[in-house]
Design a protein around this motif. Structure first.
Motif, PDB file in Angstrom:
ATOM      1  N   VAL A 506       0.859  -1.185   0.000  1.00 49.35           N
ATOM      2  CA  VAL A 506       0.000   0.000   0.000  1.00 49.35           C
ATOM      3  C   VAL A 506       0.893   1.233   0.000  1.00 49.35           C
ATOM      4  CG1 VAL A 506      -1.751   1.277   1.274  1.00 49.35           C
ATOM      5  CG2 VAL A 506      -1.818  -1.235   1.239  1.00 49.35           C
ATOM      6  N   TRP A 507       0.583   2.151  -0.880  1.00 49.53           N
ATOM      7  CA  TRP A 507       1.360   3.394  -0.944  1.00 49.53           C
ATOM      8  C   TRP A 507       0.422   4.532  -1.332  1.00 49.53           C
ATOM      9  CZ3 TRP A 507       5.348   4.730   1.451  1.00 49.53           C
ATOM     10  CH2 TRP A 507       6.199   5.761   1.066  1.00 49.53           C
ATOM     11  N   GLY A 508      -0.088   5.217  -0.328  1.00 52.54           N
ATOM     12  CA  GLY A 508      -1.073   6.248  -0.570  1.00 52.54           C
ATOM     13  C   GLY A 508      -2.469   5.673  -0.714  1.00 52.54           C
ATOM     14  N   PRO A 509      -3.458   6.510  -1.024  1.00 54.45           N
ATOM     15  CA  PRO A 509      -4.831   6.028  -1.175  1.00 54.45           C
ATOM     16  C   PRO A 509      -4.920   4.998  -2.296  1.00 54.45           C
ATOM     17  CG  PRO A 509      -4.762   8.430  -1.049  1.00 54.45           C
ATOM     18  CD  PRO A 509      -3.352   7.970  -1.195  1.00 54.45           C
ATOM     19  N   PRO A 510      -5.619   3.883  -2.074  1.00 53.94           N
ATOM     20  CA  PRO A 510      -5.714   2.846  -3.098  1.00 53.94           C
ATOM     21  C   PRO A 510      -6.621   3.276  -4.248  1.00 53.94           C
ATOM     22  CG  PRO A 510      -7.123   2.293  -1.252  1.00 53.94           C
ATOM     23  CD  PRO A 510      -6.377   3.543  -0.853  1.00 53.94           C
ATOM     24  N   LYS A 511      -6.308   2.817  -5.431  1.00 47.08           N
ATOM     25  CA  LYS A 511      -7.156   3.049  -6.601  1.00 47.08           C
ATOM     26  C   LYS A 511      -8.003   1.804  -6.814  1.00 47.08           C
ATOM     27  CE  LYS A 511      -4.805   6.878  -7.423  1.00 47.08           C
ATOM     28  NZ  LYS A 511      -3.794   6.782  -6.370  1.00 47.08           N
ATOM     29  N   PHE A 512      -9.322   1.976  -6.842  1.00 42.99           N
ATOM     30  CA  PHE A 512     -10.188   0.824  -7.063  1.00 42.99           C
ATOM     31  C   PHE A 512     -11.437   1.253  -7.808  1.00 42.99           C
ATOM     32  CE2 PHE A 512     -11.193   2.591  -2.926  1.00 42.99           C
ATOM     33  CZ  PHE A 512     -12.578   2.622  -2.882  1.00 42.99           C
ATOM     34  N   GLU A 513     -12.059   0.278  -8.448  1.00 41.75           N
ATOM     35  CA  GLU A 513     -13.201   0.543  -9.300  1.00 41.75           C
ATOM     36  C   GLU A 513     -14.477   0.612  -8.467  1.00 41.75           C
ATOM     37  OE1 GLU A 513     -15.162  -1.293 -13.403  1.00 41.75           O
ATOM     38  OE2 GLU A 513     -13.936  -2.544 -12.073  1.00 41.75           O
TER      39      GLU A 513
END
Length: 720
Positions: A506-513
């Motif tokens: 994890v590195w920063g806010p996660p990107k998810f759909e």
């Protein structure tokens, strides 16, 4: 046995009264030496027809039906009696339940070595170390507790207790050069009754058991002292009579050497104390330490003097409810919190009771008289000025329906029930009381053997030192110092495990759909890439969330409430989530504000133990699991405990789910059976035919424990 034929998903349904229902095999727990708590009376729903009398109209069919029903009932009762008798006979024949794998490990008993075995820290050898030395064929009699016959005749502890003071030297030149002056706070309005000290023994009982999880030293706690009940609770009224203003509950206790603290400490008459007023006066005296003073800052600049450092304030929130009964021991605990966190610190904390009014029909928002009467009916008088009321009906208005697109409501409870939405009241409280920087979500069945201010302050300082790199990955694992070595080694180990796995860090806010997401704060965007960061980002940043159990990914477990998710697009995959069992935590104002906005703007909702960690995860906030000391009553092999708790081979083995039986024998979890037993033994109670006054007097004396957080403690009992 029939328990193995039950649907496993149903075994983990959590009731609206706070505990998970039985784990597989829990029907045999009462026969285990771990569990000696009395059976909790079952709650019965009120029958609205109970008061009505109806005249029965009997037909032949009804009479036949009654006869058949009576025969069936008689058969069932007879079968039940037979089964109970058969089971009892099998018990008498020596048949035993199947033991959990960890119950085959040898028991540890160093927890119960008393103050007559105290040695300086440099001479202390843990029980586990002594066992290893004995197994190697090289035991040393000098590191084994003396037997009762060898104890000194007067049974006095070999070391005297000393005042325990974890605060900075507020009067020193060094402190005053960087901080505002701390005005002394008093218990009474006339400023004559000084806030008391507590007392510790500067040593450890020889062969005292070591924790398997966590480290006092890593958190910065004093690991060279221990606390027994007179020094810890005596200043709050434990050990003197009600006629003197105490509680007088130590009369039957083993007490050798306990009178030594009264040579320097004064007994306080707690009759008539108003703790809420004492807290307010303390803050008013010291508010310059916390409130920014632009005039003073400008003056400091003109004089080329550095501005004084301002401290952040904490709300310490006790989650209670109408009908809760406050024992004398609970009152001692709360007095300790107020004195140590608020008064002795010069106003850094305020203790609040966030009191859930269960009866939605009470017009507490319409009548000040009813509001105050509700407080007075449900809190001891000394705490009346510290309560804030809330109700589920209020939350329905504050966060109105709908909360659409629920994936799976396993609890089968309304979204606004405290069981599914305990965080609503915390979010609301932070909006009503925006003056604090941090909010501690504290449960009524927690206990602390050490000093509250030391524990809470050191946990916060430790969290502030943690880098963000590897933060979420470290938080998923228990730290086992005996196996992992230093925290630095543990950090390197986790980093290597992630590197060698398919898991992306994890590195920063996660990107998810998914749709309808609030934007994350811009400051949570990483300043550099993961590989470029040398464990720098996040160091010196206060944590937005501190938990006391690991923060895990529920999708990788069969934790029963992992899918209690609402408000997200069901046509898309479930959003990534994080969870920490037990809602006990420290939350920042920033986190609670985002949780609030996610709830009322986006209609997002998750089960309470999942919601704060998930919001912190989605928005890139700083979240850590504090590795406090957790003890086990069996001597687990290190590889076995690491494999079971940190590397379960498959989701069904996770200790956050069907594998939660592995937590039964420890000192901190929602279902930990050992925690309450050990705590009551510390209070002088006889548990499972062990301990108690006679055994303490004829043995090594009363227990002395290093700073430890206990959960759950559902009832307390001392020497009788």
């Amino acid at each position: 046995m029939s328990r193995f034929n039950m649907n496993p998903r149903k075994l983990f349904i959590r009731t609206r009264f706070g505990n998970y229902e039985k784990l597989p095999g829990a029907d045999s727990q009462s026969s285990s030496p771990l569990f000696s708590t009395p059976l909790i009376k079952q709650w019965k729903q009120r029958n609205p027809w109970a008061g009505r009398v109806q005249r029965p109209r009997l037909s032949i069919a009804r009479v036949l039906m009654l006869i058949i029903t009576s025969v069936l009932l008689a058969t069932m009762v007879g079968t039940s009696i037979y089964r109970r008798r058969t089971w009892k006979d099998s018990q008498n024949k020596g048949e035993e339940r199947k033991l959990y794998h960890w119950e085959h490990y040898p028991r540890l008993n160093g927890f119960f070595n008393g103050i007559r075995t105290l040695v300086p820290y440099r001479d202390w050898v843990s029980e586990q170390d002594y066992i290893r030395k004995s197994a190697s064929g090289n035991p040393d009699d000098n590191i084994k507790p003396k037997k009762p016959a060898a104890l000194n005749d007067n049974k006095e502890p070999p070391i005297d207790p000393i005042p325990f003071n974890p605060y900075p030297d507020f009067a020193s030149a060094d402190y005053l050069s960087t901080h505002e002056k701390v005005e002394t706070c008093y218990i009474d309005s006339n400023d004559t009754v000084e806030a008391p000290d507590i007392y510790a023994y500067p040593g450890i009982p020889q062969n005292m058991t070591e924790p398997f999880f966590g480290s006092l030293e890593e958190l910065g706690l004093n690991d060279k002292v221990c606390f027994e009940r007179f020094g810890r609770l005596g200043p709050y009224g434990y050990s003197y009579s009600r006629e003197e203003g105490g509680l007088g509950i130590s009369g039957k206790s083993e007490s050798a050497g306990s009178d030594k603290m009264w040579a320097t400490e004064k007994k306080i008459d707690y009759r008539g104390v108003d703790w809420g007023n004492a807290q307010k006066r303390c803050y008013e005296k010291n508010k310059v330490r916390f409130v920014k003073n632009d005039t003073a800052t400008e003056e400091a600049k003109r004089n080329e003097a550095p501005a004084k450092q301002k401290l952040k304030r904490h709300a310490y929130i006790l989650r209670t409810w109408t009908g809760y009964k406050y024992s004398d021991y609970q009152i001692l605990t709360i007095r300790a919190m107020i004195n140590e966190l608020a008064l002795k610190s010069g106003g850094e904390y305020d203790i609040h009771f966030l009191l859930h009014v269960k009866d939605d029909s009470l017009p507490i928002w319409s009548s000040e008289e009813i509001y105050q009467k509700t407080i007075q009916d449900n809190l001891p008088q000394e705490f009346w000025g510290m309560a804030t009321l809330w109700s589920e009906q209020q939350m329905r208005m504050y966060y109105p329906e709908p909360f659409p697109n629920n994936v799976y409501n396993h609890a089968k409870a309304p979204v606004h029930s405290v069981y599914r939405s305990a965080h609503f009241a915390m979010q609301w409280f932070a909006q009503v009381h925006p003056e604090y920087d941090f909010y501690w979500n504290w449960e009524m069945d927690l206990r602390m053997s050490g000093h509250y201010h030391e524990f809470n302050t050191k946990v916060g300082e430790w969290a502030k030192r943690q880098p963000r790199k590897g933060m979420w990955e470290r938080a998923t694992r228990y730290y086992v110092p005996e196996l992992h070595g230093s925290w630095h080694n543990f950090t390197d180990m986790v980093e290597e495990e992630i590197y060698n796995s398919d898991e992306k860090p994890v590195w920063g806010p996660p990107k998810f759909e998914n749709s309808g997401m609030l934007p994350y704060p811009p400051e949570t965007e990483p300043p550099r890439s993961y590989l470029q960061d040398n464990y720098e980002w996040g160091v010196g940043e206060d944590a937005d969330l501190i938990t006391f159990n690991p923060i895990f990914d529920p999708a990788k477990t069969n934790w029963v409430f992992r899918d209690d998710v609402s408000g997200y697009d069901l046509e898309l995959p479930e959003p990534p989530r994080r969870c920490a069992i037990i809602t006990v935590s420290r939350l920042s104002k920033r986190l609670l504000d985002i949780m609030h906005r996610e709830t009322y703007l986006m209609k997002h909702h998750m089960f309470p133990e999942m919601w704060p960690p998930t919001v912190a995860f989605h928005h890139g906030l700083k979240a850590v699991y504090a590795p406090h000391a957790v003890y086990f009553d069996h001597n687990w092999p290190l590889e076995a405990i690491d494999g079971t708790f940190n590397h379960p081979p498959k989701p069904t083995d996770s200790v956050f789910g069907w594998g939660e039986h592995n937590q039964l024998g420890n000192s901190f979890y929602y279902n930990a059976g050992f925690s309450a037993t050990w705590w009551r033994r510390w209070l002088g109670s006889r548990e499972n035919d062990q301990g108690g006054t006679e055994e303490e007097e004829n043995g090594s004396g009363r227990l002395c424990i290093r700073p430890t957080l206990f959960h759950p403690v559902k009832y307390e009992q001392g020497a009788d």
